[in-house]
Write an enzyme that holds these catalytic residues in place. Structure first.
Site, PDB file in Angstrom:
ATOM      1  N   SER A   1      88.391  20.060  37.778  1.00 37.99           N
ATOM      2  CA  SER A   1      89.701  19.811  37.190  1.00 37.99           C
ATOM      3  C   SER A   1      90.741  19.676  38.291  1.00 37.99           C
ATOM      4  O   SER A   1      90.444  19.825  39.483  1.00 37.99           O
ATOM      5  CB  SER A   1      90.092  20.956  36.248  1.00 37.99           C
ATOM      6  OG  SER A   1      90.284  22.159  36.985  1.00 37.99           O
ATOM      7  N   LYS A   2      91.983  19.414  37.880  1.00 39.73           N
ATOM      8  CA  LYS A   2      93.083  19.212  38.822  1.00 39.73           C
ATOM      9  C   LYS A   2      93.278  20.407  39.753  1.00 39.73           C
ATOM     10  O   LYS A   2      93.739  20.252  40.879  1.00 39.73           O
ATOM     11  CB  LYS A   2      94.379  18.939  38.056  1.00 39.73           C
ATOM     12  CG  LYS A   2      94.439  17.564  37.406  1.00 39.73           C
ATOM     13  CD  LYS A   2      94.669  16.495  38.430  1.00 39.73           C
ATOM     14  CE  LYS A   2      94.858  15.131  37.749  1.00 39.73           C
ATOM     15  NZ  LYS A   2      94.974  14.056  38.749  1.00 39.73           N
ATOM     16  N   ARG A   3      92.948  21.603  39.266  1.00 42.13           N
ATOM     17  CA  ARG A   3      93.186  22.777  40.105  1.00 42.13           C
ATOM     18  C   ARG A   3      92.282  22.797  41.334  1.00 42.13           C
ATOM     19  O   ARG A   3      92.529  23.560  42.272  1.00 42.13           O
ATOM     20  CB  ARG A   3      93.004  24.064  39.297  1.00 42.13           C
ATOM     21  CG  ARG A   3      91.586  24.339  38.830  1.00 42.13           C
ATOM     22  CD  ARG A   3      91.540  25.555  37.914  1.00 42.13           C
ATOM     23  NE  ARG A   3      90.213  25.802  37.397  1.00 42.13           N
ATOM     24  CZ  ARG A   3      89.307  26.570  37.999  1.00 42.13           C
ATOM     25  NH1 ARG A   3      89.593  27.135  39.165  1.00 42.13           N
ATOM     26  NH2 ARG A   3      88.121  26.768  37.455  1.00 42.13           N
TER      27      ARG A   3
ATOM     28  N   GLU B   1      93.960   8.931  43.745  1.00 44.10           N
ATOM     29  CA  GLU B   1      94.512  10.061  44.501  1.00 44.10           C
ATOM     30  C   GLU B   1      93.904  10.121  45.893  1.00 44.10           C
ATOM     31  O   GLU B   1      94.606  10.350  46.884  1.00 44.10           O
ATOM     32  CB  GLU B   1      94.237  11.369  43.764  1.00 44.10           C
ATOM     33  CG  GLU B   1      95.115  11.593  42.544  1.00 44.10           C
ATOM     34  CD  GLU B   1      94.726  12.851  41.797  1.00 44.10           C
ATOM     35  OE1 GLU B   1      95.605  13.701  41.594  1.00 44.10           O
ATOM     36  OE2 GLU B   1      93.538  12.994  41.421  1.00 44.10           O
TER      37      GLU B   1
END
Length: 487
Positions: free
Chosen positions: A253-255, A263
């Site tokens: 995930s983004k974390r 990105e």
């Protein structure tokens, strides 16, 4: 392996995720190895989740990675259109054929009725399964209700018992009980197809030979196998790729940092690096090598060597690998990729590149060996465009002492006397000072590097001197001497 046709079928609900890019790559490698076709299909029928510009971003990311598709958007081909939203007539015709053959039926159960049924089963702690209330309606009655204005979905008729056996090229034989399934919807009341139905209709129409996709889709496969049988289609071969997990083995995930190709591109990673790293997420070439070209990957890739175990996403390894590519690729390949980062960092304007072509090449060639990303490369070049106004604090306290000042004074005088200012003469001047005074080379090099770049880490000192030129080198030594005298 004849007539190999594989597909990557993203939903335009966001950027191209690293997991989706890995799926695309394995399909692309398989197609290229067997002289087959790599088809791109956009599954854009989930109108509630569609995001504007997502398609263009996905296409842009695939092109940037170097995965050109043989059929699909902007390329076309014999099995188009390649947007599911433009293929609605095919789904409606296929669904109608199943209804007329008694293999599917119209369902008039409202959302409220289904929710009540779901709640009843929830209270009984049972998984939800549609009760098949409309299964025995006659076609004539159903058509009459539709003509009267009632809304209906179309559900497939499943056998009441038994099992579906999936032969997966990675996981082997996987069995699913029909008790886990209900008569699922294949066509919604608005005429849009359900995911599994659209996949089957399109994969057959596009003559897909192998469906390679993420392991999370394995649970969809028995539904699709049943639809192939109902429609009288030959099913493709299935291969479900292992999950990609974070280092702590949780869902990525983004974390955990960047998760999309875009990105990584913005952070200064090279497409060669991303492709190389993605290839290692669940597959290995069979030897100890970790760095290889896509031509090598195409030659070595084997689907039966893809692991069943989850692959671990490690951004540290990816960053290390990017540094390896930065230092080893021909500099000419890097220059066009470096340019946007010079511009976004505000180092130069567009016209500068044509006016300083040789200097740009030399600059990139020198700085690239000490950095891991293109962002770091641009930042590492900052000292060649702007005066040093700040020095690394710890470095200044260690190297800008009165004793270092005396050494820098001697270095400045030696460099000022040079009639030719190049790598050989600047290095020779420093070596002569070391031998003359009995200094250690580091005692001269470290304060000089800090004086010229403001940092304690930089490319080779003498490369820095030559790139700065004699005038700037002497001026920066002068400025550093003032700091040494303040101690």
């Amino acid at each position: 392996m004849k007539d190999i046709r594989v597909r990557f079928a993203p939903s335009p609900t966001g950027y191209l995720h690293i997991g989706g890019a890995r799926t695309a790559l394995f399909n692309w490698l398989f197609a290229r190895q067997h002289g087959g076709q790599f088809i791109l299909r956009v599954e854009d029928t989930d109108t509630e989740r569609l995001k504007e510009d997502s398609v263009s971003q996905i296409l842009s990311s695939l092109r940037w990675l170097g995965m050109q598709w043989d059929e699909g958007p902007e390329v076309d081909g014999p099995c188009g259109p390649y947007y599911q939203s433009e293929r609605r007539a095919l789904y409606m015709a296929a669904a109608k054929r199943l209804v007329e053959a008694g293999k599917a039926y119209y369902c008039f159960c409202t959302p409220e009725m289904l929710e009540a049924e779901r709640e009843k089963q929830r209270q009984a702690k049972q998984p939800f399964r549609y009760g098949r209330q409309c299964r025995e309606l006659s076609l004539a009655e159903a058509e009459g209700r539709i003509a009267a204005g009632e809304k209906a979905v179309i559900r497939v008729k499943l056998p009441p018992a038994g099992e579906v056996v999936v032969q997966d090229l990675i996981h082997g034989e996987v069995r699913f009980s029909l008790e886990q399934l209900d008569d699922f919807v294949i066509l919604k009341s608005n005429g849009l197809p359900a995911y599994n139905f659209a996949c089957v209709v399109d994969d057959h129409a596009m003559r897909i030979s192998h469906v390679m996709r993420a392991e999370e889709h394995l649970s969809n496969t028995p539904k699709q196998v049943l639809l192939y049988e109902a429609l009288g289609y030959e099913a493709p071969q299935f291969a479900h790729l292992p999950m990609i997990l974070a280092p702590d083995r949780s869902k990525l995930s983004k974390r955990h940092g960047a998760t999309s190709v875009e990105e990584f591109r913005d952070q200064g990673f090279l497409p060669q690096t991303i492709m190389n790293y993605l290839a290692l997420l669940g597959w290995a070439p069979g030897d100890e090598r970790e760095i290889f070209s896509m031509d090598e990957a195409v030659a070595l890739f084997q689907l039966d060597k893809v692991s069943k175990k989850a692959a671990i996403y490690d951004v540290k390894k990816l960053t290390w690998m990017n540094g390896q590519y930065l230092s080893s690729l021909p500099v000419e390949e890097l220059l066009p990729q470096v340019k946007p980062f010079f511009l976004s960092a505000g180092l130069v304007e567009e016209a500068w590149f044509d006016q300083h072509e040789a200097y740009f090449r030399q600059l990139v060639d020198v700085v690239r060996v000490r950095v891991k990303t293109l962002v770091e490369l641009a930042e590492g070049c900052r000292c060649f465009f702007f005066d040093v106004t700040e020095y690394d604090e710890k470095g200044a306290s260690k190297y800008f002492t009165p004793e270092s000042g005396a050494k820098l004074e001697a270095a400045k005088a030696a460099l000022a006397a040079l009639p030719v200012f190049d790598l050989a003469t600047t290095e020779a001047a420093y070596q002569a000072l070391v031998e003359q005074h009995g200094w250690k080379l580091g005692e001269l090099v470290h304060p000089s590097r800090l004086a010229l770049t403001g940092k304690t880490v930089s490319p080779g000192l003498f490369d820095v001197m030559v790139l700065l030129g004699k005038e700037k080198t002497l001026a920066r030594l002068d400025a550093a001497l003032a700091h040494c005298q303040e101690k």
